[in-house]
Design a protein around this motif. Structure first.
Motif, PDB file in Angstrom:
ATOM      1  N   ARG A   1       0.835  -1.203   0.000  1.00 39.61           N
ATOM      2  CA  ARG A   1       0.000   0.000   0.000  1.00 39.61           C
ATOM      3  C   ARG A   1       0.876   1.262   0.000  1.00 39.61           C
ATOM      4  O   ARG A   1       0.761   2.093  -0.872  1.00 39.61           O
ATOM      5  CB  ARG A   1      -0.901   0.002   1.243  1.00 39.61           C
ATOM      6  N   VAL A   2       1.712   1.383   1.021  1.00 41.52           N
ATOM      7  CA  VAL A   2       2.548   2.572   1.126  1.00 41.52           C
ATOM      8  C   VAL A   2       3.933   2.169   1.619  1.00 41.52           C
ATOM      9  O   VAL A   2       4.128   1.082   2.189  1.00 41.52           O
ATOM     10  CB  VAL A   2       1.946   3.621   2.094  1.00 41.52           C
ATOM     11  N   LEU A   3       4.868   3.063   1.407  1.00 40.07           N
ATOM     12  CA  LEU A   3       6.218   2.924   1.956  1.00 40.07           C
ATOM     13  C   LEU A   3       6.441   4.061   2.950  1.00 40.07           C
ATOM     14  O   LEU A   3       6.041   5.200   2.707  1.00 40.07           O
ATOM     15  CB  LEU A   3       7.263   3.011   0.848  1.00 40.07           C
ATOM     16  N   LEU A   4       7.069   3.742   4.062  1.00 42.25           N
ATOM     17  CA  LEU A   4       7.451   4.744   5.048  1.00 42.25           C
ATOM     18  C   LEU A   4       8.967   4.778   5.117  1.00 42.25           C
ATOM     19  O   LEU A   4       9.604   3.737   5.352  1.00 42.25           O
ATOM     20  CB  LEU A   4       6.870   4.397   6.421  1.00 42.25           C
TER      21      LEU A   4
ATOM     22  N   VAL B   1      20.145  11.603   3.022  1.00 38.94           N
ATOM     23  CA  VAL B   1      20.471  10.199   2.752  1.00 38.94           C
ATOM     24  C   VAL B   1      19.556   9.680   1.650  1.00 38.94           C
ATOM     25  O   VAL B   1      18.331   9.864   1.718  1.00 38.94           O
ATOM     26  CB  VAL B   1      20.297   9.338   4.017  1.00 38.94           C
ATOM     27  N   PRO B   2      20.113   8.997   0.615  1.00 43.90           N
ATOM     28  CA  PRO B   2      19.271   8.327  -0.376  1.00 43.90           C
ATOM     29  C   PRO B   2      18.863   6.941   0.144  1.00 43.90           C
ATOM     30  O   PRO B   2      19.682   6.212   0.708  1.00 43.90           O
ATOM     31  CB  PRO B   2      20.186   8.215  -1.598  1.00 43.90           C
ATOM     32  N   LEU B   3      17.611   6.584  -0.050  1.00 43.50           N
ATOM     33  CA  LEU B   3      17.107   5.312   0.446  1.00 43.50           C
ATOM     34  C   LEU B   3      16.317   4.599  -0.643  1.00 43.50           C
ATOM     35  O   LEU B   3      15.618   5.244  -1.439  1.00 43.50           O
ATOM     36  CB  LEU B   3      16.198   5.546   1.660  1.00 43.50           C
ATOM     37  N   PRO B   4      16.388   3.273  -0.683  1.00 45.16           N
ATOM     38  CA  PRO B   4      15.648   2.522  -1.702  1.00 45.16           C
ATOM     39  C   PRO B   4      14.152   2.488  -1.390  1.00 45.16           C
ATOM     40  O   PRO B   4      13.744   2.199  -0.263  1.00 45.16           O
ATOM     41  CB  PRO B   4      16.257   1.124  -1.603  1.00 45.16           C
ATOM     42  N   VAL B   5      13.343   2.793  -2.405  1.00 42.26           N
ATOM     43  CA  VAL B   5      11.885   2.726  -2.263  1.00 42.26           C
ATOM     44  C   VAL B   5      11.323   2.083  -3.525  1.00 42.26           C
ATOM     45  O   VAL B   5      10.658   2.736  -4.334  1.00 42.26           O
ATOM     46  CB  VAL B   5      11.267   4.118  -2.019  1.00 42.26           C
ATOM     47  N   PRO B   6      11.592   0.797  -3.748  1.00 41.37           N
ATOM     48  CA  PRO B   6      11.239   0.147  -5.009  1.00 41.37           C
ATOM     49  C   PRO B   6       9.768   0.319  -5.375  1.00 41.37           C
ATOM     50  O   PRO B   6       8.887   0.151  -4.528  1.00 41.37           O
ATOM     51  CB  PRO B   6      11.592  -1.321  -4.755  1.00 41.37           C
ATOM     52  N   ASP B   7       9.563   0.714  -6.639  1.00 44.05           N
ATOM     53  CA  ASP B   7       8.240   0.857  -7.249  1.00 44.05           C
ATOM     54  C   ASP B   7       7.462   2.060  -6.735  1.00 44.05           C
ATOM     55  O   ASP B   7       6.292   2.245  -7.104  1.00 44.05           O
ATOM     56  CB  ASP B   7       7.404  -0.416  -7.070  1.00 44.05           C
ATOM     57  N   ALA B   8       8.049   2.887  -5.879  1.00 43.36           N
ATOM     58  CA  ALA B   8       7.345   4.074  -5.389  1.00 43.36           C
ATOM     59  C   ALA B   8       7.065   5.029  -6.551  1.00 43.36           C
ATOM     60  O   ALA B   8       7.949   5.345  -7.344  1.00 43.36           O
ATOM     61  CB  ALA B   8       8.161   4.774  -4.319  1.00 43.36           C
TER      62      ALA B   8
ATOM     63  N   PRO C   1      18.096  15.978   6.047  1.00 40.21           N
ATOM     64  CA  PRO C   1      18.450  15.659   7.433  1.00 40.21           C
ATOM     65  C   PRO C   1      17.196  15.630   8.307  1.00 40.21           C
ATOM     66  O   PRO C   1      16.356  16.523   8.237  1.00 40.21           O
ATOM     67  CB  PRO C   1      19.388  16.802   7.833  1.00 40.21           C
ATOM     68  N   HIS C   2      17.069  14.577   9.094  1.00 40.05           N
ATOM     69  CA  HIS C   2      15.931  14.396   9.994  1.00 40.05           C
ATOM     70  C   HIS C   2      14.605  14.441   9.234  1.00 40.05           C
ATOM     71  O   HIS C   2      13.594  14.921   9.746  1.00 40.05           O
ATOM     72  CB  HIS C   2      15.965  15.433  11.120  1.00 40.05           C
ATOM     73  N   GLY C   3      14.638  13.893   8.028  1.00 42.08           N
ATOM     74  CA  GLY C   3      13.454  13.915   7.176  1.00 42.08           C
ATOM     75  C   GLY C   3      12.696  12.599   7.210  1.00 42.08           C
ATOM     76  O   GLY C   3      13.143  11.591   7.764  1.00 42.08           O
ATOM     77  N   TRP C   4      11.537  12.614   6.585  1.00 44.12           N
ATOM     78  CA  TRP C   4      10.685  11.441   6.496  1.00 44.12           C
ATOM     79  C   TRP C   4       9.800  11.604   5.268  1.00 44.12           C
ATOM     80  O   TRP C   4       9.570  12.723   4.792  1.00 44.12           O
ATOM     81  CB  TRP C   4       9.818  11.264   7.737  1.00 44.12           C
ATOM     82  N   ALA C   5       9.275  10.485   4.800  1.00 37.95           N
ATOM     83  CA  ALA C   5       8.360  10.535   3.677  1.00 37.95           C
ATOM     84  C   ALA C   5       7.492   9.285   3.681  1.00 37.95           C
ATOM     85  O   ALA C   5       7.926   8.198   4.089  1.00 37.95           O
ATOM     86  CB  ALA C   5       9.111  10.641   2.347  1.00 37.95           C
ATOM     87  N   ILE C   6       6.258   9.467   3.228  1.00 39.22           N
ATOM     88  CA  ILE C   6       5.333   8.353   2.978  1.00 39.22           C
ATOM     89  C   ILE C   6       5.086   8.352   1.483  1.00 39.22           C
ATOM     90  O   ILE C   6       4.697   9.386   0.897  1.00 39.22           O
ATOM     91  CB  ILE C   6       4.016   8.511   3.746  1.00 39.22           C
ATOM     92  N   LEU C   7       5.334   7.227   0.856  1.00 37.37           N
ATOM     93  CA  LEU C   7       5.273   7.125  -0.602  1.00 37.37           C
ATOM     94  C   LEU C   7       4.250   6.073  -1.004  1.00 37.37           C
ATOM     95  O   LEU C   7       4.016   5.106  -0.286  1.00 37.37           O
ATOM     96  CB  LEU C   7       6.635   6.774  -1.200  1.00 37.37           C
ATOM     97  N   VAL C   8       3.632   6.277  -2.181  1.00 34.36           N
ATOM     98  CA  VAL C   8       2.680   5.315  -2.703  1.00 34.36           C
ATOM     99  C   VAL C   8       3.348   4.515  -3.813  1.00 34.36           C
ATOM    100  O   VAL C   8       4.228   5.014  -4.518  1.00 34.36           O
ATOM    101  CB  VAL C   8       1.416   6.010  -3.243  1.00 34.36           C
ATOM    102  N   VAL C   9       2.901   3.270  -3.930  1.00 38.47           N
ATOM    103  CA  VAL C   9       3.459   2.383  -4.967  1.00 38.47           C
ATOM    104  C   VAL C   9       2.407   2.043  -5.987  1.00 38.47           C
ATOM    105  O   VAL C   9       1.219   2.256  -5.760  1.00 38.47           O
ATOM    106  CB  VAL C   9       4.029   1.099  -4.336  1.00 38.47           C
TER     107      VAL C   9
END
Length: 442
Positions: free
Chosen positions: A391-394, A403-410, A434-442
């Protein structure tokens, strides 16, 4: 489980504090209609996005509400039954469910059944309601030793092996559900034998099969407790602790471990999840870095379970619980007459709560969403959340650098901030600030 709970987000209120009621009840004082103060805040709750009002104790008691005198009567410091009916009607008009707080492990010393024991000794009609130890030669006017809740002599433990106590508790629960409540939070449920709850809830559910019942449980085997008692859920204290502890220590391995254990709960039930309530230090005070408050909220409002927002947390209220008499006062403050009287600095956090609750509603499967870890380091975590299908990626970053982070298919960022590259593909990655966050849809 009541099907309506799948769409529910609670706004938890501690009424005696919220309305500024006196700390101690005066038996000679007239009824004061303070419960209506809550009605001025219901539109605020609806605009926040919640769908239920979870009330702390509202029944006649001597002090903080957990020393009940009469569970069939509204506390005169709050009002009367007509005030309760008006609150239920106002909540219903806005589509809000109402959860009550049931104190059934113990009663206050001023409860009529215990006062009868003190007056009439072993021959008191309801002596078997309590676990009593009588001195030799006891009679009327002699006080017995008695079991009490966690050493608090003002809280007299009930005898949960007595059928009369089970019938009494079932009658109380039935009475208020019939009057308009949608369910119960069972205070100190962990201190009561599971067989007692099983007997009581069988009776209650005959008339009210869609009532929602959640028990306060702190430690132990949550899933087994739910199975043995027949409750719908218990409080997820393990996840609560892991959220703030992992963020404070910048140790997201702790959070990932807790989320894995949370998955096990979701195989059996949907826990009541929270980052604050009326018994703990407020999350804005608990976190050592203010920049991580959004991370805590993002975790709460994407992981599986039934979220509960403690009134004031959505405005970043601060307050530290202390282990002393009056140590709960700072976390149970009086609220102003209307939301318009709130300080301006809390509204950005209110809007963040509102946006995250809206996101949760767009992804209905998050109620039973399991988490699967895609990337884990001390200061970074990426999990996928879904109820069988992604459903989602956090994605979380606690570091002082981007920082780059893997979020496959986002495909897109739905909340938070970051730069998404190669969107929609298996090599998609998000760079969090820095000190970030994200919620992504796939």
């Amino acid at each position: 489980m009541a099907p309506w709970i799948e769409q529910t987000v609670w706004w938890q209120v501690f009424p005696l504090g919220f309305v500024g009621a006196p700390d101690r009840a005066d038996p000679a004082a007239p009824v004061v209609h303070r419960l209506s103060h809550l009605q001025a805040w219901l539109d605020y709750a609806v605009e926040l996005g919640v769908s239920g009002l979870a009330l702390g104790p509202i029944f006649a008691a001597s002090t903080h509400g957990y020393d009940t005198i009469d569970p069939f009567r509204i506390d005169p410091r709050l009002g009367d039954e007509a005030d309760f009916d008006a609150l239920i009607a106002a909540a219903r008009a806005r589509g809000l469910r109402v959860l009550l707080d049931g104190v059934f492990n113990h009663v206050g010393r001023a409860h009529p059944a215990f006062q009868d024991v003190l007056r009439n000794g072993p021959e008191a009609r309801q002596a078997n309601w309590f676990r009593l130890s009588w001195p030799r030669g006891s009679g009327p006017g002699i006080e017995p030793d008695y079991a009490c809740f966690e050493g608090h002599r003002q809280l007299v433990t009930l005898n949960h092996d007595a059928p009369q106590v089970a019938d009494h508790v079932a009658a109380v629960m039935d009475h208020w559900i019939a009057r308009g409540a949608d369910g119960w939070r069972l205070d100190a449920a962990y201190a009561v034998p599971p067989h007692f709850w099983a007997r009581v809830l069988r009776q209650v559910r005959i008339a009210h099969p869609e009532a929602y019942i959640v028990g306060e449980v702190i430690h132990g085997d949550y899933a087994r407790f739910v199975r043995d008692t027949g409750m719908d859920a218990v409080t997820q204290y393990e996840l609560w602790k892991a959220i703030w502890s992992a963020l404070n220590d910048r140790n997201l391995f702790e959070l990932a471990h807790a989320l894995d254990r949370h998955n096990g709960c979701l195989d059996t039930f949907a826990p009541l999840t929270f980052v604050g309530n009326h018994d703990v230090t407020r999350i804005a005070s608990r976190l050592t870095d203010d920049r991580h408050l959004p991370h805590a909220l993002a975790i709460l409002l994407t992981c599986g379970g039934t979220p509960s927002i403690y009134a004031g947390d959505e405005q970043a209220f601060r307050g530290v619980k202390e282990e002393r008499v009056g140590g709960d006062d700072a976390i149970r403050p009086a609220f102003p007459p209307t939301p318009a009287d709130l300080a301006p600095y809390g509204w950005p956090i209110y809007r963040l709560h509102r946006d995250l609750i809206a996101l949760r509603r767009r992804h209905a499967g998050l109620h039973r969403a399991r988490t699967r870890t895609l990337h884990l380091a001390n200061e970074q975590l990426v999990v996928v959340l879904g109820d069988g299908a992604a459903r989602v990626l956090l994605a979380l970053n606690l570091a002082d650098a981007a920082v780059p982070l893997p979020v496959p298919d986002a495909r897109a960022i739905e909340a938070g901030q970051g730069d998404l590259a190669e969107a929609g593909g298996p090599s998609a990655r998000v760079t969090l600030p820095p000190h970030g966050w994200a919620i992504l849809v796939v």
